[in-house]
Scaffold this motif. Structure first.
Motif, PDB file in Angstrom:
ATOM      1  N   ASN A  47      -2.958   2.265 -10.465  1.00 16.24           N
ATOM      2  CA  ASN A  47      -1.720   2.069 -11.239  1.00 16.24           C
ATOM      3  C   ASN A  47      -1.454   0.586 -11.479  1.00 16.24           C
ATOM      4  O   ASN A  47      -1.058   0.197 -12.578  1.00 16.24           O
ATOM      5  CB  ASN A  47      -0.520   2.666 -10.494  1.00 16.24           C
ATOM      6  CG  ASN A  47      -0.515   4.175 -10.636  1.00 16.24           C
ATOM      7  OD1 ASN A  47      -1.108   4.706 -11.579  1.00 16.24           O
ATOM      8  ND2 ASN A  47       0.115   4.863  -9.709  1.00 16.24           N
ATOM      9  N   ILE A  48      -1.674  -0.221 -10.465  1.00 11.76           N
ATOM     10  CA  ILE A  48      -1.414  -1.654 -10.611  1.00 11.76           C
ATOM     11  C   ILE A  48      -2.413  -2.265 -11.590  1.00 11.76           C
ATOM     12  O   ILE A  48      -2.060  -3.077 -12.436  1.00 11.76           O
ATOM     13  CB  ILE A  48      -1.483  -2.354  -9.241  1.00 11.76           C
ATOM     14  CG1 ILE A  48      -0.305  -1.888  -8.389  1.00 11.76           C
ATOM     15  CG2 ILE A  48      -1.469  -3.867  -9.383  1.00 11.76           C
ATOM     16  CD1 ILE A  48      -0.432  -2.260  -6.930  1.00 11.76           C
ATOM     17  N   THR A  91      -3.534  -2.830  -1.747  1.00  8.07           N
ATOM     18  CA  THR A  91      -2.700  -1.629  -1.793  1.00  8.07           C
ATOM     19  C   THR A  91      -3.176  -0.658  -0.712  1.00  8.07           C
ATOM     20  O   THR A  91      -4.277  -0.794  -0.189  1.00  8.07           O
ATOM     21  CB  THR A  91      -2.841  -0.906  -3.146  1.00  8.07           C
ATOM     22  OG1 THR A  91      -4.185  -0.403  -3.250  1.00  8.07           O
ATOM     23  CG2 THR A  91      -2.569  -1.830  -4.300  1.00  8.07           C
ATOM     24  N   PHE A 143      -1.308  -1.449 -14.999  1.00  9.00           N
ATOM     25  CA  PHE A 143      -0.122  -2.243 -15.348  1.00  9.00           C
ATOM     26  C   PHE A 143      -0.535  -3.667 -15.730  1.00  9.00           C
ATOM     27  O   PHE A 143      -0.123  -4.196 -16.755  1.00  9.00           O
ATOM     28  CB  PHE A 143       0.847  -2.258 -14.156  1.00  9.00           C
ATOM     29  CG  PHE A 143       1.946  -3.276 -14.253  1.00  9.00           C
ATOM     30  CD1 PHE A 143       3.070  -3.032 -15.047  1.00  9.00           C
ATOM     31  CD2 PHE A 143       1.880  -4.479 -13.559  1.00  9.00           C
ATOM     32  CE1 PHE A 143       4.092  -3.973 -15.142  1.00  9.00           C
ATOM     33  CE2 PHE A 143       2.889  -5.427 -13.655  1.00  9.00           C
ATOM     34  CZ  PHE A 143       4.005  -5.167 -14.450  1.00  9.00           C
ATOM     35  N   LYS A 177       8.675  -3.215  -7.025  1.00  9.44           N
ATOM     36  CA  LYS A 177       7.515  -3.990  -6.558  1.00  9.44           C
ATOM     37  C   LYS A 177       6.668  -4.400  -7.768  1.00  9.44           C
ATOM     38  O   LYS A 177       6.220  -5.528  -7.888  1.00  9.44           O
ATOM     39  CB  LYS A 177       6.654  -3.166  -5.591  1.00  9.44           C
ATOM     40  CG  LYS A 177       7.195  -3.068  -4.183  1.00  9.44           C
ATOM     41  CD  LYS A 177       6.173  -2.397  -3.265  1.00  9.44           C
ATOM     42  CE  LYS A 177       6.650  -2.305  -1.831  1.00  9.44           C
ATOM     43  NZ  LYS A 177       5.627  -1.819  -0.909  1.00  9.44           N
ATOM     44  N   ILE A 178       6.456  -3.429  -8.658  1.00 11.97           N
ATOM     45  CA  ILE A 178       5.668  -3.705  -9.863  1.00 11.97           C
ATOM     46  C   ILE A 178       6.331  -4.808 -10.688  1.00 11.97           C
ATOM     47  O   ILE A 178       5.680  -5.734 -11.164  1.00 11.97           O
ATOM     48  CB  ILE A 178       5.528  -2.410 -10.730  1.00 11.97           C
ATOM     49  CG1 ILE A 178       4.552  -1.438 -10.085  1.00 11.97           C
ATOM     50  CG2 ILE A 178       5.147  -2.705 -12.159  1.00 11.97           C
ATOM     51  CD1 ILE A 178       3.102  -1.654 -10.455  1.00 11.97           C
ATOM     52  N   ASN A 179       7.667  -4.708 -10.828  1.00 16.22           N
ATOM     53  CA  ASN A 179       8.404  -5.729 -11.581  1.00 16.22           C
ATOM     54  C   ASN A 179       8.211  -7.109 -10.972  1.00 16.22           C
ATOM     55  O   ASN A 179       7.981  -8.086 -11.676  1.00 16.22           O
ATOM     56  CB  ASN A 179       9.904  -5.409 -11.540  1.00 16.22           C
ATOM     57  CG  ASN A 179      10.320  -4.719 -12.801  1.00 16.22           C
ATOM     58  OD1 ASN A 179       9.513  -4.588 -13.716  1.00 16.22           O
ATOM     59  ND2 ASN A 179      11.564  -4.275 -12.859  1.00 16.22           N
ATOM     60  N   LEU A 187       5.813  -8.135  -9.088  1.00 13.92           N
ATOM     61  CA  LEU A 187       4.424  -8.566  -9.276  1.00 13.92           C
ATOM     62  C   LEU A 187       4.258  -9.204 -10.660  1.00 13.92           C
ATOM     63  O   LEU A 187       3.689 -10.299 -10.794  1.00 13.92           O
ATOM     64  CB  LEU A 187       3.495  -7.350  -9.125  1.00 13.92           C
ATOM     65  CG  LEU A 187       2.006  -7.626  -9.148  1.00 13.92           C
ATOM     66  CD1 LEU A 187       1.594  -8.460  -7.946  1.00 13.92           C
ATOM     67  CD2 LEU A 187       1.216  -6.307  -9.153  1.00 13.92           C
ATOM     68  N   GLY A 188       4.789  -8.517 -11.675  1.00 12.09           N
ATOM     69  CA  GLY A 188       4.700  -9.026 -13.050  1.00 12.09           C
ATOM     70  C   GLY A 188       5.369 -10.389 -13.161  1.00 12.09           C
ATOM     71  O   GLY A 188       4.838 -11.328 -13.754  1.00 12.09           O
ATOM     72  N   PHE A 204       0.757  -5.598  -1.625  1.00 12.22           N
ATOM     73  CA  PHE A 204       1.670  -4.755  -2.403  1.00 12.22           C
ATOM     74  C   PHE A 204       2.247  -3.667  -1.500  1.00 12.22           C
ATOM     75  O   PHE A 204       3.389  -3.271  -1.624  1.00 12.22           O
ATOM     76  CB  PHE A 204       0.915  -4.139  -3.581  1.00 12.22           C
ATOM     77  CG  PHE A 204       1.808  -3.437  -4.558  1.00 12.22           C
ATOM     78  CD1 PHE A 204       2.379  -4.130  -5.605  1.00 12.22           C
ATOM     79  CD2 PHE A 204       2.094  -2.086  -4.413  1.00 12.22           C
ATOM     80  CE1 PHE A 204       3.232  -3.500  -6.508  1.00 12.22           C
ATOM     81  CE2 PHE A 204       2.944  -1.442  -5.300  1.00 12.22           C
ATOM     82  CZ  PHE A 204       3.512  -2.146  -6.352  1.00 12.22           C
ATOM     83  N   LEU A 264       8.633   0.778  -8.231  1.00  9.51           N
ATOM     84  CA  LEU A 264       8.805   0.191  -9.569  1.00  9.51           C
ATOM     85  C   LEU A 264       9.306  -1.246  -9.501  1.00  9.51           C
ATOM     86  O   LEU A 264       8.883  -2.104 -10.278  1.00  9.51           O
ATOM     87  CB  LEU A 264       9.769   1.053 -10.397  1.00  9.51           C
ATOM     88  CG  LEU A 264       9.181   2.408 -10.817  1.00  9.51           C
ATOM     89  CD1 LEU A 264      10.236   3.261 -11.506  1.00  9.51           C
ATOM     90  CD2 LEU A 264       7.959   2.222 -11.725  1.00  9.51           C
ATOM     91  N   HIS A 284      -2.405   3.700  -5.930  1.00 15.02           N
ATOM     92  CA  HIS A 284      -1.631   2.472  -6.168  1.00 15.02           C
ATOM     93  C   HIS A 284      -2.517   1.418  -6.821  1.00 15.02           C
ATOM     94  O   HIS A 284      -2.096   0.741  -7.752  1.00 15.02           O
ATOM     95  CB  HIS A 284      -1.069   1.928  -4.842  1.00 15.02           C
ATOM     96  CG  HIS A 284       0.235   2.553  -4.462  1.00 15.02           C
ATOM     97  ND1 HIS A 284       1.064   2.035  -3.496  1.00 15.02           N
ATOM     98  CD2 HIS A 284       0.859   3.653  -4.930  1.00 15.02           C
ATOM     99  CE1 HIS A 284       2.142   2.796  -3.391  1.00 15.02           C
ATOM    100  NE2 HIS A 284       2.026   3.791  -4.230  1.00 15.02           N
TER     101      HIS A 284
END
Ligand code: AMP
Length: 443
Positions: free
Chosen positions: A262-263, A254, A266, A233-235, A237-238, A323, A231, A259
């Motif tokens: 999901n990315i 990924t 997102f 990592k996702i943050n 990335l954003g 990622f 999570l 993954h």
């Protein structure tokens, strides 16, 4: 344009093996597997030049499993010799996982402990024997092994075996095993001794080589972020993609389709510009369209598994974002080679969670450099690791420790040590400090 990528189903492997491969999470064959599997299946002798980390074990284990198919008789039909106890155990573990849907029996033997239990295992019947040359020869000389049924023999890490003085034992083997058999020789390097051995041991061998490209593209700036979980990592990335000017054309790699999907979701949800996803489940046309739109600049971010990494030839990719850290280590070089093409400079960012640190160590060895570590942005929200992910990470770390040291007792004994030198805590503390400094300045 994407080149036609091989998948494991392209080889004539049976369902049991394909299911085990899927369970192990291998989505596509590594380069050595692509080259070696069809040749070994066709019965050729092989001289493979490849290092650990290239997937070479599965490259010979899979076709051997396919060839000897099911349990038969009592005597080994495949013999794999390797220089050290650690490597023998590691190979045996890979066999165990890949052969889990078959009834094949495998035994591993090595020195340092008494041979009694090992002999008892052999007496129960064995299809594949893995061992260090000294111990296998000892057991043979005790009359507990019969090599008459031997169909395939593998010498793994031949260069190390030579360095450790195993040549006389290997010569003895060549005298006692049947002449008509398939021979496979693997070595990370090519000293004269290994070339001589290959001449004695192999018949009309096919030589295949996967040399990890030692230096990643010079024009690529590399950065490493230590990030505790998915999570966060996702943050990050954003956060990074908020800078549209700098991150103008980005490929995000990924490790799995899940993954990637999901990315993709997102990024689409957050309105981070046009994005496409590229993986093995996507049809060839959809892949080509995605790459073409990316080339034309209509698409800002491409989310891809490694299936796509070799086929993409797009200039002026501003950033490659790993990622997930690749576990086939050469993929790192291939992935980051997507940026910095045709004299353009580019940046490759790698997100590394605690379980992936091990792979970063191996990658750094291959590229012969340390990837500079970058602090996390001060305003980045660090989210807690879910219980499920923590368990997964701890399990992977345990697995890695066992690989390096088969006597390793488990995570519990190591917890304190791990905490003490955790780069994650260091990164967090650094971030806190720099955050405090910034706040002070603001005040
Ligand atoms: P090796 O070079 O055989 O030591 O393998 C290095 C690591 O890569 C091991 O953890 C293997 O389980 C893993 N591996 C082997 N083949 C693949 C593949 N096709 N995809 C992903 N991982 C793999």
């Amino acid at each position: 344009m994407a080149t036609e990528e091989k998948t494991f189903s392209d080889f004539k492997l049976n369902k049991q093996l394909l299911n085990a491969i899927a369970d192990m999470g291998f989505t596509k064959p590594s380069p050595i597997q692509e080259k070696a599997i069809p040749r070994i299946l066709a019965g050729q002798d092989l001289f493979g030049i490849a290092q650990t980390g290239t997937g070479k074990t599965a490259a010979f284990v899979l076709p051997i499993l396919m060839k000897i198919k099911y349990a038969q008789g009592n005597d080994p039909r495949a013999l794999i010799l390797a220089p050290t106890r650690e490597l023998v155990i590691q190979i045996d573990r890979e066999i165990k996982e890949l052969a889990k849907y078959t009834d094949l029996r495998h035994v591993c033997v090595y020195g340092g402990i008494g041979p009694k239990t090992q002999i008892e295992e052999i007496q129960k019947g064995v299809d594949i024997l893995v061992g260090t040359p000294g111990r296998v020869m000892d057991i043979y000389l005790k009359g507990e092994l019969v090599f008459k049924q031997l169909k395939v023999m593998v010498l793994d890490e031949a260069d190390r075996m030579m360095d450790m003085g195993f040549m006389p034992q290997i010569r003895k083997f060549l005298e006692v095993i049947p002449r008509k058999r398939q021979n496979l020789l693997f070595s990370a390097t090519l000293p004269d001794k290994v070339v001589t051995l290959s001449e004695e041991f192999l018949e009309f061998p096919e030589r295949i080589e996967v040399t990890p490209q030692a230096t990643p593209a010079k024009l690529v700036e590399q950065k490493l972020y230590y990030i505790p979980n998915f999570l966060t990592k996702i943050n990050l990335l954003g956060e990074l993609l908020a800078d549209e000017e700098t991150f103008s054309r980005v490929i995000i790699f990924t490790k799995s389709k899940e993954h990637a999907n999901n990315i993709f979701k997102f990024l689409s949800r957050k309105g981070k510009g046009e994005t496409r996803v590229l993986h093995a489940n996507k049809g060839q046309n959809s892949r080509i369209n995605a790459i073409d739109s990316f080339k034309d600049g209509e698409v800002r971010t491409l989310v891809a598994t490694d299936v796509a990494s070799r086929g993409i030839d797009v200039s002026s990719v501003s950033h490659v974002i790993n990622f997930d850290v690749p576990v086939i280590y050469e993929d790192y070089v291939h992935r980051i080679g997507r940026t910095g093409r045709a004299n353009n400079t580019g940046t490759a960012l790698t997100f590394c969670n605690p379980a992936e640190k091990y792979h970063i160590g191996k990658i750094q060895k291959i590229i012969r450099m340390q990837i500079p570590v970058e602090d996390l942005p001060a305003n980045l929200e660090i989210l807690p690791t879910t219980k499920e992910e923590r368990q997964k990470i701890n399990k992977e770390i345990d697995h890695q420790k066992r690989r390096e040291n088969p006597g390793f007792k488990g995570a519990f004994h190591e917890k304190k040590e791990r905490k003490k030198d955790s780069p994650y805590l260091k990164a967090l503390n650094k971030k806190k400090k720099s955050g405090n400094r910034k706040n002070k300045r603001r005040r």
